[in-house]
Design a protein around this motif. Sequence first.
Motif, short mmCIF file in Angstrom:
data_model
loop_
_atom_site.label_atom_id
_atom_site.label_comp_id
_atom_site.label_asym_id
_atom_site.label_seq_id
_atom_site.Cartn_x
_atom_site.Cartn_y
_atom_site.Cartn_z
N ALA A 170 47.59 41.58 26.61
CA ALA A 170 46.47 41.47 27.64
C ALA A 170 46.64 40.07 28.30
N TYR A 171 47.01 38.70 27.38
CA TYR A 171 47.27 37.49 27.97
C TYR A 171 48.22 37.65 29.11
N PHE A 172 49.60 38.03 28.79
CA PHE A 172 50.55 38.07 29.67
C PHE A 172 50.38 38.84 31.05
N GLN A 173 49.62 39.92 30.73
CA GLN A 173 49.15 40.84 31.99
C GLN A 173 48.18 40.02 33.02
N ALA A 174 47.20 39.35 32.10
CA ALA A 174 46.36 38.66 32.93
C ALA A 174 46.85 37.46 33.49
N SER A 175 47.98 36.89 32.98
CA SER A 175 48.59 35.63 33.52
C SER A 175 49.39 36.16 34.66
N LYS A 176 49.88 37.33 34.62
CA LYS A 176 50.79 37.83 35.92
C LYS A 176 49.59 38.01 36.91
N ILE A 177 48.57 38.68 36.74
CA ILE A 177 47.73 39.04 37.72
C ILE A 177 47.07 37.76 38.44
N GLN A 178 46.79 36.86 37.65
CA GLN A 178 46.17 35.35 37.92
C GLN A 178 47.04 34.80 38.90
N HIS A 179 48.50 34.97 38.42
CA HIS A 179 49.61 34.26 39.36
C HIS A 179 49.64 35.04 40.74
N LEU A 180 49.56 36.52 40.91
CA LEU A 180 49.50 37.24 41.95
C LEU A 180 48.27 37.14 42.86
N ALA A 181 47.22 36.79 42.15
CA ALA A 181 46.02 36.36 42.83
C ALA A 181 46.14 35.01 43.75
N SER A 182 46.78 34.05 43.14
CA SER A 182 47.08 32.85 43.63
C SER A 182 47.78 33.05 44.86
N THR A 183 48.66 33.75 44.67
CA THR A 183 49.59 34.20 45.79
C THR A 183 49.00 34.65 47.01
N HIS A 184 48.00 35.70 46.99
CA HIS A 184 47.23 36.15 47.94
C HIS A 184 46.37 35.31 48.64
N LEU A 185 45.90 34.32 47.97
CA LEU A 185 45.14 33.21 48.61
C LEU A 185 46.08 32.53 49.55
N LEU A 186 47.13 32.47 49.49
CA LEU A 186 48.38 31.53 50.29
C LEU A 186 48.21 32.06 51.51
N PHE A 187 48.04 33.63 51.45
CA PHE A 187 48.20 34.33 52.88
C PHE A 187 46.54 34.80 53.38
N ASN A 188 45.61 34.18 52.92
CA ASN A 188 44.21 34.21 53.30
C ASN A 188 43.68 35.64 53.01
N ARG A 189 44.25 36.32 51.76
CA ARG A 189 43.88 37.60 51.27
C ARG A 189 42.75 37.22 50.23
N SER A 190 41.52 36.43 50.66
CA SER A 190 40.62 36.19 49.50
C SER A 190 39.85 37.57 48.84
N LYS A 191 39.66 38.50 49.74
CA LYS A 191 39.02 39.64 49.10
C LYS A 191 39.92 40.36 48.21
N GLU A 192 41.45 40.49 48.29
CA GLU A 192 42.40 41.31 47.22
C GLU A 192 42.55 40.30 45.96
N SER A 193 42.33 38.89 46.26
CA SER A 193 42.61 38.22 45.44
C SER A 193 41.38 38.06 44.23
N LEU A 194 39.99 38.30 44.94
CA LEU A 194 39.02 38.48 44.26
C LEU A 194 38.85 39.72 43.44
N GLY A 195 39.62 40.80 43.85
CA GLY A 195 39.75 41.93 43.05
C GLY A 195 40.52 41.94 41.79
N LEU A 196 41.88 41.08 42.05
CA LEU A 196 42.56 41.06 41.02
C LEU A 196 42.18 40.33 39.79
#
Length: 567
Positions: free
Chosen positions: A398-424
């Motif tokens: 669970a920790y490593f899955q959450a870490s991966k998703i958190q990193h993916l969410a921060s990448t979405h923010l770089l492209f102004n995809r705040s809605k997708e980042s929030l869901g992740l």
Amino acid sequence: MESPLQSTYGERAERYLDSADDFHKQRHRLNRRLHKLRKSLEIHVTDTKNYREKEQISKIDLESYNRDKRYGDIILFTAERDHMYSDEVKEIMKVHHSKSREKFIVSRLKRSLDYGRKLLILVGDESDEMRKLEVFVYVALIQGKFSIAKKNWISAQYALSVARCGLQFLDKYGTETQTDLYNGIIDTHIDQMLKFVIYQATRNNSPILDIECRHQIRTDALGYLEQARQIIESKDPDFLNVGTVETQLIWWDYDISIHSEEVAKLISDANEKLKLIEDGDVSSYDPALLTLQEALDAHQLLMARNVDNFADDDQNNHVLLSYIRYLLLITTLRRDITLIDQVRNRSVANSSLAVALERAKDVGRIFDNIVKKVNELKDVPGVYNKQEEWNSLQALEAYFQASKIQHLASTHLLFNRSKESLGLLMKAKSLVKGHTIAGDYPTNFPTNEDLSLIFEQINQDILKAYVLAKYKQESSLGGASEYDFIADNRSKVPSNPSLRSIVSVSYKDVKPVNVKPVLFDIAFNYVSQPNQIFEEPIESPSEQETQAESQSPSPEKKKKGLFGLFR
């Protein structure tokens, strides 16, 4: 005589001798070299009819060698020529086997061994101990092959043990440039023969060669090779000592017995190499991982052979197999965690979006591999029965899955995809909630403090993503986008109703202003004025054609005369 092993096995390795034809060509090169040496030393005999009476090679003695080292080269290359001739015929026998060729191989090896023993006498007063040891190693190799051909397994085991221990000593204390040569001789020429000989002598399928060789070299089965051991012990008295190998292991509630000495030695070596690992250095994991993989392969091979002492204790061997797999996977996880820390901590300052996207993909792949290894750990037999261990592995996943998703969410923010980042981030929060880690794991593994820390970080990221998503939703009223800034749309009035009251402009007082073009102004060709004063009159096509004809030069009259000289 510089380096006996480099002059013989070193040249073999450089020329990649694989076939009978290759050995044949190399043998003729040795003949030409011997011919030049005999001529340079003035011992070449041209009278072949009376060769036995006039030949000088048999008269080479210790005094000759002390006077000129090239006499040692003559004996060495003569021994190598016969040695290589036996290898050439052995390659032929792989296709055309015959009893006469077997006898020929034995005769050539015996002749090569005679020259080798004579070389040992010549180097008796040699001051360079390493060079003398190389001669002993070379002669021991010939002796081992000769004993195998004669099926004298005890002598073959002793001779090959002397050669192997001597090469290991040379690898440690000899010339650094020849380390690959020494290890190559062990791997290519000695180990396979030695395993075959030990099996023929003792029926041991899985010997630990280091231990066997150190036991054998002390037996002094062949007296003329005893000096090799004396050279080794004079330099390092503890080099030939045999260490103890643990054959009992305790893992969780299991008491494991290791029946194979080879597997026990590999596991012991792996545990020693695990102590040398540095958490910040990814390459420091390689020796331990390679040794653990060798132990796993060796144990699986022994189980597949279904040896009697393995079949009697089948459960014990499966527990040992689980232990090796578990240790290998845990070490692999340690390495991947070190790798992911290095990749995530790498500086991303002034990086483009493309670089950030590639970095996110790399991190995602490493996290996928980590999660895969955790699942493999969960599949190791015996882990499911340990409830505490199982729950800890669930928490790690669970920790490593959450870490991966958190990193993916921060990448979405770089492209102004705040809605997708929030869901992740909401999904990551649900993964880590309610887990605890209770197992005893290596130092760089996540702990309960790390679980609490990532939970807090995810909550902060959720708040940030929510604010950005809310702003995006409000700024999109009236068809505007979060990318549409007022400064980027100077040619039209923003359609957002909330922007109408920013300034009040009276369009009645607005009048066009004439623009004075500036030389080389890039806007010059695009400026037009409503006043006709600044406009040039447009000429009709007929007037333009008339003007062009009047301005065009009249054609010259044709010159007359010879080359224009006489008109």
